[in-house]
Design a protein around this motif. Structure first.
Motif, PDB file in Angstrom:
ATOM      1  N   VAL A 171       0.851  -1.184   0.000  1.00  0.00           N
ATOM      2  CA  VAL A 171       0.000   0.000   0.000  1.00  0.00           C
ATOM      3  C   VAL A 171       0.886   1.233   0.000  1.00  0.00           C
ATOM      4  CG1 VAL A 171      -1.740   1.272   1.302  1.00  0.00           C
ATOM      5  CG2 VAL A 171      -1.844  -1.211   1.201  1.00  0.00           C
ATOM      6  N   GLN A 172       0.659   2.138  -0.970  1.00  0.00           N
ATOM      7  CA  GLN A 172       1.480   3.350  -1.064  1.00  0.00           C
ATOM      8  C   GLN A 172       1.108   4.354   0.030  1.00  0.00           C
ATOM      9  OE1 GLN A 172       0.990   5.753  -4.616  1.00  0.00           O
ATOM     10  NE2 GLN A 172       3.155   6.269  -4.593  1.00  0.00           N
ATOM     11  N   ASP A 173      -0.181   4.502   0.294  1.00  0.00           N
ATOM     12  CA  ASP A 173      -0.666   5.479   1.264  1.00  0.00           C
ATOM     13  C   ASP A 173      -1.317   4.744   2.430  1.00  0.00           C
ATOM     14  OD1 ASP A 173      -1.709   7.609   2.654  1.00  0.00           O
ATOM     15  OD2 ASP A 173      -2.978   8.338   1.038  1.00  0.00           O
ATOM     16  N   GLY A 174      -0.769   4.893   3.614  1.00  0.00           N
ATOM     17  CA  GLY A 174      -1.276   4.207   4.796  1.00  0.00           C
ATOM     18  C   GLY A 174      -2.694   4.578   5.174  1.00  0.00           C
ATOM     19  N   LEU A 175      -3.216   5.691   4.670  1.00  0.00           N
ATOM     20  CA  LEU A 175      -4.598   6.085   4.965  1.00  0.00           C
ATOM     21  C   LEU A 175      -5.611   5.117   4.360  1.00  0.00           C
ATOM     22  CD1 LEU A 175      -4.340   9.963   4.541  1.00  0.00           C
ATOM     23  CD2 LEU A 175      -4.451   8.642   6.663  1.00  0.00           C
ATOM     24  N   ILE A 176      -5.190   4.315   3.405  1.00  0.00           N
ATOM     25  CA  ILE A 176      -6.087   3.315   2.813  1.00  0.00           C
ATOM     26  C   ILE A 176      -6.575   2.347   3.883  1.00  0.00           C
ATOM     27  CG2 ILE A 176      -6.103   1.302   1.272  1.00  0.00           C
ATOM     28  CD1 ILE A 176      -4.516   2.933  -0.724  1.00  0.00           C
ATOM     29  N   PHE A 177      -5.749   2.081   4.892  1.00  0.00           N
ATOM     30  CA  PHE A 177      -6.143   1.151   5.947  1.00  0.00           C
ATOM     31  C   PHE A 177      -7.360   1.655   6.726  1.00  0.00           C
ATOM     32  CE2 PHE A 177      -1.545   0.043   5.561  1.00  0.00           C
ATOM     33  CZ  PHE A 177      -1.733  -1.235   5.054  1.00  0.00           C
TER      34      PHE A 177
END
Length: 110
Positions: free
Chosen positions: A76-82
């Motif tokens: 995942v490039q951007d941890g906010l996806i979690f």
């Protein structure tokens, strides 16, 4: 005597003149080559649909079930996806290969 003065002038001034010109040209050429490379070879993006099978924030990966018999792990490039996904969510992901690793660069819940 005149030859000694001429030889001294050439020895001192010639290397500076040779080194100054290519450096200025090489910067322009590097910029042109770099801009062409970005224009000609944008990163390939693949769009996939699947269901979130597992979420591993510790290793920054999502396991996506792409079909009944195929699951694949993606970085995942951007941890906010979690914060946006949970187990079982149907998703559409945009994937790019970054440094040899298939990476999610975009995600939309369906």
């Amino acid at each position: 005597m005149m030859r000694a003065i001429l030889a001294l002038c050439l020895a001192v001034l010639w290397p500076a003149a040779i080194l100054a010109t290519p450096a200025a040209l090489s910067d322009d050429r590097e910029a042109a080559v770099t801009s062409r490379a970005v224009t000609l070879h944008p990163p390939a993006t693949e769009t996939l649909r699947g269901i979130v099978d597992s979420v591993d924030e510790g290793s920054d990966t999502l396991l996506i079930r792409l079909s009944a018999d195929r699951t694949e792990s993606f970085k995942v490039q951007d941890g906010l996806i979690f914060n946006a996904v949970r187990f079982g969510d149907p998703v559409e992901i945009s994937v790019q290969t970054i440094s040899g690793i298939r990476t999610i660069v975009g995600l939309a819940k369906e």
